[in-house]
Design a protein around this motif. Structure first.
Motif, PDB file in Angstrom:
ATOM      1  N   TRP B  35       0.859  -1.178   0.000  1.00  0.00           N
ATOM      2  CA  TRP B  35       0.000   0.000   0.000  1.00  0.00           C
ATOM      3  C   TRP B  35       0.897   1.230   0.000  1.00  0.00           C
ATOM      4  O   TRP B  35       1.889   1.288   0.725  1.00  0.00           O
ATOM      5  CB  TRP B  35      -0.900   0.017   1.231  1.00  0.00           C
ATOM      6  CG  TRP B  35      -2.049  -0.936   1.139  1.00  0.00           C
ATOM      7  CD1 TRP B  35      -2.071  -2.233   1.531  1.00  0.00           C
ATOM      8  CD2 TRP B  35      -3.348  -0.649   0.627  1.00  0.00           C
ATOM      9  NE1 TRP B  35      -3.306  -2.784   1.288  1.00  0.00           N
ATOM     10  CE2 TRP B  35      -4.110  -1.839   0.728  1.00  0.00           C
ATOM     11  CE3 TRP B  35      -3.950   0.489   0.077  1.00  0.00           C
ATOM     12  CZ2 TRP B  35      -5.438  -1.926   0.309  1.00  0.00           C
ATOM     13  CZ3 TRP B  35      -5.273   0.405  -0.339  1.00  0.00           C
ATOM     14  CH2 TRP B  35      -6.005  -0.787  -0.224  1.00  0.00           C
ATOM     15  N   ILE B  64      -2.972  -4.457   7.223  1.00  0.00           N
ATOM     16  CA  ILE B  64      -3.426  -5.076   5.976  1.00  0.00           C
ATOM     17  C   ILE B  64      -4.077  -6.407   6.344  1.00  0.00           C
ATOM     18  O   ILE B  64      -3.490  -7.220   7.064  1.00  0.00           O
ATOM     19  CB  ILE B  64      -2.272  -5.377   5.002  1.00  0.00           C
ATOM     20  CG1 ILE B  64      -1.532  -4.111   4.599  1.00  0.00           C
ATOM     21  CG2 ILE B  64      -2.820  -6.062   3.755  1.00  0.00           C
ATOM     22  CD1 ILE B  64      -0.365  -4.399   3.647  1.00  0.00           C
ATOM     23  N   PHE B  73      -7.612  -7.840  -0.632  1.00  0.00           N
ATOM     24  CA  PHE B  73      -6.847  -7.356   0.503  1.00  0.00           C
ATOM     25  C   PHE B  73      -7.312  -5.951   0.832  1.00  0.00           C
ATOM     26  O   PHE B  73      -7.849  -5.241  -0.040  1.00  0.00           O
ATOM     27  CB  PHE B  73      -5.335  -7.432   0.271  1.00  0.00           C
ATOM     28  CG  PHE B  73      -4.821  -6.676  -0.916  1.00  0.00           C
ATOM     29  CD1 PHE B  73      -5.065  -7.106  -2.224  1.00  0.00           C
ATOM     30  CD2 PHE B  73      -4.032  -5.543  -0.747  1.00  0.00           C
ATOM     31  CE1 PHE B  73      -4.561  -6.423  -3.321  1.00  0.00           C
ATOM     32  CE2 PHE B  73      -3.520  -4.857  -1.829  1.00  0.00           C
ATOM     33  CZ  PHE B  73      -3.782  -5.299  -3.113  1.00  0.00           C
ATOM     34  N   LEU B  75      -6.850  -2.308   3.506  1.00  0.00           N
ATOM     35  CA  LEU B  75      -6.065  -1.474   4.417  1.00  0.00           C
ATOM     36  C   LEU B  75      -7.016  -0.890   5.442  1.00  0.00           C
ATOM     37  O   LEU B  75      -8.057  -0.327   5.084  1.00  0.00           O
ATOM     38  CB  LEU B  75      -5.368  -0.351   3.655  1.00  0.00           C
ATOM     39  CG  LEU B  75      -4.600   0.662   4.517  1.00  0.00           C
ATOM     40  CD1 LEU B  75      -3.351   0.021   5.115  1.00  0.00           C
ATOM     41  CD2 LEU B  75      -4.217   1.895   3.692  1.00  0.00           C
ATOM     42  N   CYS B  90      -3.417   0.819  -3.512  1.00  0.00           N
ATOM     43  CA  CYS B  90      -2.953  -0.547  -3.344  1.00  0.00           C
ATOM     44  C   CYS B  90      -2.197  -0.925  -4.623  1.00  0.00           C
ATOM     45  O   CYS B  90      -2.352  -0.278  -5.663  1.00  0.00           O
ATOM     46  CB  CYS B  90      -4.104  -1.512  -3.095  1.00  0.00           C
ATOM     47  SG  CYS B  90      -5.298  -1.638  -4.445  1.00  0.00           S
TER      48      CYS B  90
END
Lengths: 111, 114
Positions: B35, B64, B73, B75, B90
């Motif tokens: 990220w 994460i 995924f 954040l 990302c």
């Protein structure tokens, strides 16, 4: 902390002119990259450079673009004949393993 | 297959709240998911990264979460602060020849209100 340095920070050029964007990567890094970001859009890969040659390039990186590492420290991106759509932020990056370090970018404006 | 899709495009959170940004990918060859935080006029700066062999990674207020089976995924920014106001990207990459090309998501502009 080591930095990737890019010059100039802002370049204005006339359509059809050649521009050279310059970067000094971190000294012990092995891989060098150029990315670009059109205003308000995502960051896009242009080209990667390793061992003094291009290792990968995107569709954006056409014959108008070239890269060079002329003296072992500088890493340059040349656009031979700029178009209006080349206006963007151009970021240089270097890595040793997985951790990218990006420069602050050169804002290229083609008028 | 190369795309990384990011949502939302923009996010407003009150100070102290939790900011959540989500990404999804298609290419199962990706093996590194960073990220990046970007302030206006600056280049992206690495915030935190994860490999697919773990489901979560935490560094300070930033976490994460990684779901390999769903190819997603996210954040999480806990206790969000006005200084966290920035654009977050990302990205994903794999070991492709020499070095790793990053594929970025479209970005999320986060504003944390005092």
């Amino acid at each position: 902390e080591p930095e990737v340095t890019q010059t100039p920070s802002h370049q204005v050029t006339q359509m059809g002119q050649e521009v050279i964007l310059r970067c000094v990567p971190i000294s012990n890094h092995l891989y060098f990259y150029w990315y670009r970001q059109i205003l308000g859009q995502k960051v896009e890969f242009l080209v990667s450079f390793y061992n003094n040659e291009i290792s990968e390039k995107s569709e954006i990186f056409d014959d108008q673009f070239s890269v060079e590492r002329p003296d072992g420290s500088n890493f340059t991106l040349k656009i031979r004949s700029t178009k209006l759509e080349d206006s963007a932020m151009y970021f240089c990056a270097s890595i040793r393993d997985y951790g990218y370090t990006f420069g602050s970018g050169t804002r290229l404006t083609v008028v | 297959q190369q795309q990384v899709k990011q949502s939302p495009q923009s996010l407003i959170v009150q100070k102290g709240g939790i900011s959540i940004i989500n990404c999804a990918y298609e290419n199962t060859a990706f093996d590194y998911f960073p990220w990046y935080q970007q302030f206006p006029g600056k280049g992206p700066a690495l915030l935190i990264a994860i490999r697919p062999d773990v489901s979560e990674k935490k560094e300070g207020r930033f976490t994460i979460s990684f779901n390999k089976s769903a190819k997603q995924f996210s954040l999480h920014i806990m206790d969000s602060q006005p200084g966290d106001s920035a654009t977050y990207f990302c990205a994903a990459s794999w070991a492709s020849g020499a070095g790793n090309m990053l594929t970025f998501g479209g970005g999320t502009r986060l504003m944390v209100k005092p």
